[in-house]
Design a protein around this motif. Sequence first.
Motif, PDB file in Angstrom:
ATOM      1  N   TYR A  61       0.825  -1.211   0.000  1.00 33.14           N
ATOM      2  CA  TYR A  61       0.000   0.000   0.000  1.00 33.14           C
ATOM      3  C   TYR A  61       0.854   1.253   0.000  1.00 33.14           C
ATOM      4  O   TYR A  61       1.530   1.563   0.983  1.00 33.14           O
ATOM      5  CB  TYR A  61      -0.945   0.000   1.206  1.00 33.14           C
ATOM      6  N   SER A  62       0.821   1.981  -1.104  1.00 34.65           N
ATOM      7  CA  SER A  62       1.474   3.291  -1.161  1.00 34.65           C
ATOM      8  C   SER A  62       0.706   4.238  -0.251  1.00 34.65           C
ATOM      9  O   SER A  62      -0.502   4.082  -0.070  1.00 34.65           O
ATOM     10  CB  SER A  62       1.436   3.846  -2.592  1.00 34.65           C
ATOM     11  N   LEU A  87      -3.058   3.236  -1.007  1.00 35.79           N
ATOM     12  CA  LEU A  87      -3.347   2.930  -2.400  1.00 35.79           C
ATOM     13  C   LEU A  87      -2.750   1.556  -2.672  1.00 35.79           C
ATOM     14  O   LEU A  87      -1.548   1.337  -2.460  1.00 35.79           O
ATOM     15  CB  LEU A  87      -2.728   3.991  -3.318  1.00 35.79           C
ATOM     16  N   HIS A  88      -3.561   0.613  -3.122  1.00 36.27           N
ATOM     17  CA  HIS A  88      -3.140  -0.778  -3.288  1.00 36.27           C
ATOM     18  C   HIS A  88      -2.305  -0.929  -4.560  1.00 36.27           C
ATOM     19  O   HIS A  88      -2.828  -1.220  -5.638  1.00 36.27           O
ATOM     20  CB  HIS A  88      -4.372  -1.684  -3.318  1.00 36.27           C
ATOM     21  N   THR A  89      -0.986  -0.760  -4.420  1.00 35.41           N
ATOM     22  CA  THR A  89      -0.083  -0.781  -5.565  1.00 35.41           C
ATOM     23  C   THR A  89       0.846  -1.984  -5.595  1.00 35.41           C
ATOM     24  O   THR A  89       1.623  -2.135  -6.530  1.00 35.41           O
ATOM     25  CB  THR A  89       0.763   0.504  -5.598  1.00 35.41           C
ATOM     26  N   GLY A  90       0.797  -2.846  -4.577  1.00 35.04           N
ATOM     27  CA  GLY A  90       1.660  -4.030  -4.530  1.00 35.04           C
ATOM     28  C   GLY A  90       0.876  -5.251  -4.087  1.00 35.04           C
ATOM     29  O   GLY A  90      -0.250  -5.151  -3.601  1.00 35.04           O
ATOM     30  N   PRO A  97      -2.299  -6.167  -6.970  1.00 35.53           N
ATOM     31  CA  PRO A  97      -2.555  -4.722  -6.895  1.00 35.53           C
ATOM     32  C   PRO A  97      -3.770  -4.318  -7.726  1.00 35.53           C
ATOM     33  O   PRO A  97      -3.941  -4.775  -8.852  1.00 35.53           O
ATOM     34  CB  PRO A  97      -1.284  -4.094  -7.471  1.00 35.53           C
ATOM     35  N   ASN A  99      -4.497  -0.857  -7.728  1.00 37.85           N
ATOM     36  CA  ASN A  99      -4.236   0.566  -7.946  1.00 37.85           C
ATOM     37  C   ASN A  99      -5.435   1.419  -7.537  1.00 37.85           C
ATOM     38  O   ASN A  99      -5.651   2.493  -8.085  1.00 37.85           O
ATOM     39  CB  ASN A  99      -3.802   0.843  -9.385  1.00 37.85           C
ATOM     40  N   GLN A 100      -6.192   0.900  -6.603  1.00 34.15           N
ATOM     41  CA  GLN A 100      -7.363   1.581  -6.071  1.00 34.15           C
ATOM     42  C   GLN A 100      -7.116   1.945  -4.608  1.00 34.15           C
ATOM     43  O   GLN A 100      -6.316   1.299  -3.929  1.00 34.15           O
ATOM     44  CB  GLN A 100      -8.598   0.670  -6.148  1.00 34.15           C
TER      45      GLN A 100
END
Length: 143
Positions: A61-62, A87-90, A97, A99-100
């Motif tokens: 998570y970013s 932000l779910h990037t990994g 991910p 990206n949401q």
Amino acid sequence: MTSAHQLALNEEIVRELYTCIQANRADRFEALVSTEHVDHSNGRHGPAGFAAAVANLHNAYSNFRIELETVVAADDLVVIQWHETGLHTGQFFNLKPTNQPFEARGLNMYRLAHGKIVDSWIAVDPKTFRAQQLAQATLRDAT
């Protein structure tokens, strides 16, 4: 019965743990978590277990943020109600991910002895993960 001073100290230790989780400061976990620590929810133990769990969160998570909503200390226990976002990037376990934006709420309980966390239990709202799985299924279907 635990003294008011000890209750305040236990609460302070757990609050510091969350400061370290937020900042991804694995180097501080040894001062807060006993080497004998047992996590009864996810099977990770000791300071290294905390470090691995926190690294997973920050890798997945970013802009990861965790906010303490309620803190209750009684006897040798501290219970935390928390809210986390990012932000779910990994990759997060089996969740690819999206990206949401991600949001979760949960409760954690910690038992302390000799100024360190020795036991922990985690309860995360299961709707969070079902919603992410549904989002992934929707993304797969759209492609």
